[in-house]
Design a protein around this motif. Structure first.
Motif, mmCIF file in Angstrom:
data_model
loop_
_atom_site.group_PDB
_atom_site.id
_atom_site.type_symbol
_atom_site.label_atom_id
_atom_site.label_comp_id
_atom_site.label_asym_id
_atom_site.label_seq_id
_atom_site.Cartn_x
_atom_site.Cartn_y
_atom_site.Cartn_z
ATOM 1 N N LEU A 20 -0.897 20.538 12.583
ATOM 2 C CA LEU A 20 -0.291 21.315 13.660
ATOM 3 C C LEU A 20 0.661 22.362 13.097
ATOM 4 N N GLN A 21 1.394 21.965 12.044
ATOM 5 C CA GLN A 21 2.342 22.895 11.430
ATOM 6 C C GLN A 21 1.612 24.087 10.829
ATOM 7 N N GLN A 23 -1.363 25.185 11.734
ATOM 8 C CA GLN A 23 -1.939 25.975 12.813
ATOM 9 C C GLN A 23 -0.885 26.822 13.508
ATOM 10 N N ASP A 24 0.368 26.397 13.445
ATOM 11 C CA ASP A 24 1.425 27.107 14.154
ATOM 12 C C ASP A 24 1.918 28.321 13.373
ATOM 13 N N THR A 25 1.472 28.507 12.134
ATOM 14 C CA THR A 25 1.852 29.675 11.348
ATOM 15 C C THR A 25 1.031 30.882 11.790
ATOM 16 N N ARG A 68 6.683 31.581 16.818
ATOM 17 C CA ARG A 68 5.833 31.092 15.733
ATOM 18 C C ARG A 68 6.313 31.709 14.419
#
Length: 377
Positions: A20-21, A23-25, A68
């Motif tokens: 998730l981390q 993908q959040d970039t 983000r």
């Protein structure tokens, strides 16, 4: 069995969190176009260096865009200061759907490329292209960070007439969009101020022998020559002026010749003693934080500074500032913010008018003292 399941569950949560981390970039790709080959390569490399510093500073700052964390990447293209290569580079960046573009360097490349960026809806900020037509086309995707040729050519003509009290000048240009544009403004302004334009000559951006045109100018007793072009031709021209006994004839030019490398290209400090040139912007020592910024630049890229790098640096930061304000790196969403922002950059206060032209641009005139550029204002 129970212990294994519990461990697997913990690992699963950990991996899910990592995924998730990641993908959040938000990956933001910024294009850069300048000549890194050919006679203007040293100018293009200077701009690349400036933007590279900006990318590193942005990534170190942990910039948030729409909540983000953004990671910035530079995609650099070489246009060789050639219009055809420039349009090909612009189309390539459009096809790759970059988020914004810093470029191009020369007006000849920037003008045709600007239409391509307009058609694909990607904002581009030219650090140093000065042809006035760039912001007169009605595009909402074209911006520039310094004074245009109208201000540059007029400012140099006023200096020749009002300060130096010259009477006779000759005009030479290299037939590029940049060279023709700035030379035409100088010529018109000079005539309006009472200066006599005794000769007009033309070269190319690949010329090496200026003896015939200089001989013609010498015969007409010109006190000064305005050259619209780059340092790669101005340097040999200055050497040949010395050989023809024209060492006291002044040479004027815009930012294309106003480089630290001109001394090397001209052969000696003595050969640039009669040069007066202009840059659209403040000298780096007078830029807000300019001295500290240049110290960082010189530490990373020793001996490479030509004067363009702060504009490449600021252009990247301004694009990102608009993205932050819009909460999005989507060009369609952040482009309108470029017309609204007031950003304090290294080069000065950056605000654009409705055409993408910089509001209240500064201009600095330079001469060379003992082979070193020194501001006159």
């Amino acid at each position: 069995m129970h212990r294994f399941s519990r461990t697997a569950l913990v690992l699963g949560i950990a991996f899910a969190g990592t995924s998730l981390q990641a993908q959040d970039t938000l990956v933001v790709r910024l294009g850069h176009v300048s000549p890194t080959s050919g006679p203007a390569a040293h100018l293009g490399a200077d701009n690349v260096n400036g933007m590279r510093m900006a990318i590193d500073d942005l990534n170190a700052a942990g910039v948030l865009i729409g909540n983000r964390k953004a990671r910035f990447e530079m995609i650099a293209e070489d246009d060789g200061a050639d219009p055809k290569q420039g349009t090909a580079a612009a189309q390539k960046l459009c096809d790759q759907k970059v988020n914004g573009v810093v470029g191009h360097l020369t007006s000849g490349s920037t003008l045709p490329a600007s239409r391509i960026y307009n058609d694909c809806g990607i904002p581009h900020i030219s650090p140093v292209a000065t042809n006035a037509k760039l912001t007169q086309q009605g595009y909402k995707t074209s911006f520039r960070l310094l004074a245009n040729d109208n201000a540059m050519g007029a400012g140099l003509a006023h200096y020749a007439a009002d300060t130096l009290k010259l009477k006779k000048v000759a005009v030479v240009d290299d037939r590029t969009a940049y060279g023709q544009g700035v030379a035409e403004v100088f010529k018109k302004t000079a005539r309006s101020l009472g200066l006599q334009v005794v000769d007009e000559q033309y070269a190319s951006d690949k010329s090496v022998d200026f003896t015939p045109l200089l001989t013609a100018i010498r015969a007409k007793n010109a006190e000064a020559i305005f050259y619209g072009g780059l340092d790669a031709q101005a340097g040999p021209m200055l050497r040949q002026m010395q050989m023809l006994g024209m060492g006291k004839v002044r040479l004027f030019g815009g930012d294309g010749i106003c480089t630290h490398r001109l001394v090397e290209l001209a052969g000696s400090p003595a050969n640039v003693a009669a040069v007066t040139c202009g840059e659209g912007g403040a000298s780096v020592d007078k830029m807000p934080g300019g001295a500290a910024w240049k110290k960082r630049y010189d530490a990373r890229f020793p001996g490479q500074f030509q004067g363009n790098a702060p504009y490449g640096y600021d252009a990247a930061l301004v694009l990102v500032e608009a993205m932050k304000r819009a909460g999005s790196a989507d060009p369609a969403k952040y482009a309108p913010e470029l017309f609204k922002l007031s950003y304090q950059g290294v080069t000065g206060r950056i605000e654009f008018d409705s055409t993408g032209e910089l509001k209240n641009p500064a201009m600095t005139l330079f001469q060379f003292k003992d082979g070193r550029k020194a501001p006159l204002n």
